[in-house]
Design an enzyme around this catalytic site. Structure first.
Site, PDB file in Angstrom:
ATOM      1  N   MET A  41      38.915  37.654  48.479  1.00 59.03           N
ATOM      2  CA  MET A  41      38.884  38.915  49.247  1.00 59.03           C
ATOM      3  C   MET A  41      40.124  39.050  50.126  1.00 59.03           C
ATOM      4  SD  MET A  41      34.965  39.421  50.524  1.00 59.03           S
ATOM      5  CE  MET A  41      34.690  37.703  50.887  1.00 59.03           C
ATOM      6  N   ALA A  81      43.764  38.067  47.185  1.00 62.18           N
ATOM      7  CA  ALA A  81      44.946  38.164  46.329  1.00 62.18           C
ATOM      8  C   ALA A  81      46.224  37.926  47.130  1.00 62.18           C
ATOM      9  CB  ALA A  81      44.987  39.536  45.669  1.00 62.18           C
ATOM     10  N   ASN A  99      40.646  43.840  37.973  1.00 64.70           N
ATOM     11  CA  ASN A  99      40.669  44.913  38.980  1.00 64.70           C
ATOM     12  C   ASN A  99      41.890  45.829  38.913  1.00 64.70           C
ATOM     13  OD1 ASN A  99      38.424  43.504  39.652  1.00 64.70           O
ATOM     14  ND2 ASN A  99      39.062  42.883  41.704  1.00 64.70           N
ATOM     15  N   TYR A 101      45.065  45.374  38.313  1.00 61.35           N
ATOM     16  CA  TYR A 101      46.412  44.965  38.740  1.00 61.35           C
ATOM     17  C   TYR A 101      47.267  44.647  37.509  1.00 61.35           C
ATOM     18  CZ  TYR A 101      44.206  45.166  43.255  1.00 61.35           C
ATOM     19  OH  TYR A 101      43.539  45.630  44.359  1.00 61.35           O
TER      20      TYR A 101
HETATM   21  C1  LIG Z   1      37.057  43.246  51.557  1.00 61.43           C
HETATM   22  C2  LIG Z   1      37.127  42.922  50.089  1.00 61.43           C
HETATM   23  C3  LIG Z   1      38.335  42.520  49.545  1.00 61.43           C
HETATM   24  C4  LIG Z   1      38.415  42.162  48.195  1.00 61.43           C
HETATM   25  N1  LIG Z   1      39.594  41.676  47.699  1.00 61.43           N
HETATM   26  C5  LIG Z   1      39.626  41.162  46.441  1.00 61.43           C
HETATM   27  C6  LIG Z   1      40.757  40.424  46.005  1.00 61.43           C
HETATM   28  O1  LIG Z   1      41.720  40.191  46.738  1.00 61.43           O
HETATM   29  N2  LIG Z   1      40.735  39.943  44.736  1.00 61.43           N
HETATM   30  C7  LIG Z   1      39.665  40.137  43.886  1.00 61.43           C
HETATM   31  O2  LIG Z   1      39.698  39.668  42.751  1.00 61.43           O
HETATM   32  N3  LIG Z   1      38.570  40.820  44.301  1.00 61.43           N
HETATM   33  C8  LIG Z   1      38.506  41.288  45.565  1.00 61.43           C
HETATM   34  N4  LIG Z   1      37.348  41.866  46.025  1.00 61.43           N
HETATM   35  C9  LIG Z   1      36.149  41.916  45.146  1.00 61.43           C
HETATM   36  C10 LIG Z   1      35.261  40.672  45.388  1.00 61.43           C
HETATM   37  O3  LIG Z   1      35.924  39.498  44.984  1.00 61.43           O
HETATM   38  C11 LIG Z   1      33.910  40.766  44.632  1.00 61.43           C
HETATM   39  O4  LIG Z   1      34.153  40.780  43.256  1.00 61.43           O
HETATM   40  C12 LIG Z   1      33.124  42.016  45.020  1.00 61.43           C
HETATM   41  O5  LIG Z   1      33.113  42.184  46.418  1.00 61.43           O
HETATM   42  C13 LIG Z   1      31.682  41.947  44.494  1.00 61.43           C
HETATM   43  O6  LIG Z   1      30.963  40.861  45.023  1.00 61.43           O
HETATM   44  P1  LIG Z   1      29.945  41.051  46.280  1.00 61.43           P
HETATM   45  O7  LIG Z   1      28.944  42.085  45.881  1.00 61.43           O
HETATM   46  O8  LIG Z   1      29.347  39.695  46.482  1.00 61.43           O
HETATM   47  O9  LIG Z   1      30.772  41.487  47.446  1.00 61.43           O
HETATM   48  C14 LIG Z   1      37.258  42.253  47.374  1.00 61.43           C
HETATM   49  C15 LIG Z   1      36.048  42.673  47.932  1.00 61.43           C
HETATM   50  C16 LIG Z   1      35.963  42.977  49.281  1.00 61.43           C
HETATM   51  C17 LIG Z   1      34.622  43.361  49.853  1.00 61.43           C
END
Ligand SMILES: Cc1cc2nc3c(=O)[nH]c(=O)nc-3n(C[C@H](O)[C@H](O)[C@H](O)COP(=O)(O)O)c2cc1C
Length: 383
Positions: A29, A62, A173, A175
């Protein structure tokens, strides 16, 4: 602990040596706290210190491989050796309780909004006018593509030197890696596009470069790959699940340690579809089950998607091997500890009134206040 949760506390050995003590993982995240030069800030350190016992597999958000190619001004980047000492501090904080620190490495490609602001360029496989972007992207040439592949390797090397236990290649996602795999984004006619096999080439070359660089630093490096299982937006199809399965099959035969299936969007760990759109595939059943069957124990599967309770975490083990959480890690860093202590009823997904204790960076809160499309955190906007 309530006995029914013991499966969440079973160890797992990676192919290259390291062991996880349990099945809890923290999703990658971005928390929008980095210093201007892309190094981790005090807020990043505090945020991770509060969460370094959330699970045994801890992923950073990331980290871009290039200083001037960022999605957001406060995104982490590891673009030079000078950044290694600062990232070593982050690795040390993440590992302080024996968890494995894995750094997610990324090139945002067309999504480099901040990079565009700084340099007037955002790079992509093809120079398409994307209706959802307020700028025109610049098509990468062959030399630039090889330069990016090399930069992925350099980033992996630097992060291993900083003391991380491993790296995760961000192939999900929307990218750059996904943009190359997507027939919607990639209209090239050279070695990097035109056919499904050629659309896979960028992902393959990045994977090979990262494995080589990381294992040269540490033969036990934990290397994972994150993939979005399909790219379908109504009529627009970047790739289908069946196409993703071909790439996954190739990845499963590489020297990797885990596959991480992204569930961003409306996806739930048990969903039959990644987003709200119908799947285009002959395969029946939950996406993660289809992928796990294909993997056939070649790689452990990290899954995620709206896991907010002990019951859901346990159920997730019916679909994958490692249970990763995003919002739950933001909202309750003591999620695992509460289950271990038999207090799973006290898991708290409402952050209202708890922001200081949770050490959520101010940049993250600001991004939520701007209404950016991220999974919702209960109580964040009402605090
Ligand atoms: C604040 C935030 C930032 C995120 N940044 C990334 C990231 O940098 N890389 C990535 O692969 N997914 C990112 N995600 C997606 C999460 O890794 C995850 O797949 C998504 O939140 C679903 O899981 P959850 O329901 O447990 O939150 C982000 C999600 C949130 C909430």
């Amino acid at each position: 602990m309530n006995d029914s949760y013991h499966r969440l506390f079973e160890p797992l050995a990676f192919k290259h040596g390291p062991q996880l003590k349990n099945r809890f993982a923290m999703c990658p995240m971005v928390v929008f706290a980095a210093n201007e030069d892309g190094t981790p800030s005090q807020e990043d350190l505090d945020y991770f210190r509060r969460r370094n016992q959330f699970g045994d597999l801890l992923l950073t958000g990331a980290i871009t491989i290039s200083e001037h190619i960022k999605g957001h001004p406060q995104q982490l980047s590891i673009a030079s050796d000078a950044a290694i000492p600062a990232f070593a501090e982050l690795a040390a904080v993440m590992k302080a309780h024996g968890g494995k620190a894995v750094a997610q490495i990324q090139h945002p490609g067309r999504e480099a909004a901040h990079g565009y602001k700084q340099t007037g360029k955002a790079y992509a496989p093809s120079s398409i006018r994307f209706p959802f972007l307020p700028y025109q992207v610049t098509e990468l040439n062959d030399d630039e593509i090889w330069g990016i592949i090399e930069a992925f390797g350099l980033a992996a090397r630097r992060l291993m030197q900083a003391g991380f236990d491993g790296v995760e290649i961000h192939g999900a996602n929307h990218y750059l890696i996904q943009q190359f795999f997507s027939a919607y984004s990639n209209k090239r006619e050279d070695d990097w596009g035109g056919t499904l096999a050629k659309r896979m080439n960028f992902a393959k070359e990045v994977t090979k470069a990262v494995i080589k660089a990381a294992r040269a630093e540490n033969p036990q490096a934990i290397i994972g790959y994150r993939i979005s299982p399909e790219e379908i937006h109504g009529e627009t199809v970047g790739y289908t699940l069946d196409e993703a399965l071909l790439l996954i099959d190739w990845l499963a035969n590489m020297n990797l340690d885990f596959l991480d299936v992204s569930s961003a969007g409306s996806g739930n760990f048990s969903s039959n579809a990644y987003k709200a759109f119908p799947r285009i595939s002959a395969q029946q059943g939950a996406i993660n089950t289809i992928i796990r069957t294909l993997l056939n124990n070649r790689l452990p599967l990290v899954i995620s998607g709206t896991i907010r309770s002990a019951e859901e975490a346990l159920d997730a083990l019916n679909y994958g091997d490692i249970v990763a959480m995003g919002v739950a890690a933001l909202s309750d860093p003591d999620f695992k500890a509460k289950i271990a202590a038999g207090k799973e009823q006290q898991i708290n997904m409402n952050v209202a009134g708890r922001l200081a204790d949770l050490r959520l960076p101010s940049g993250l809160i600001a991004v939520y206040k701007q209404g950016v499309a991220l999974p919702q955190v209960e109580g964040l906007l009402t605090d």
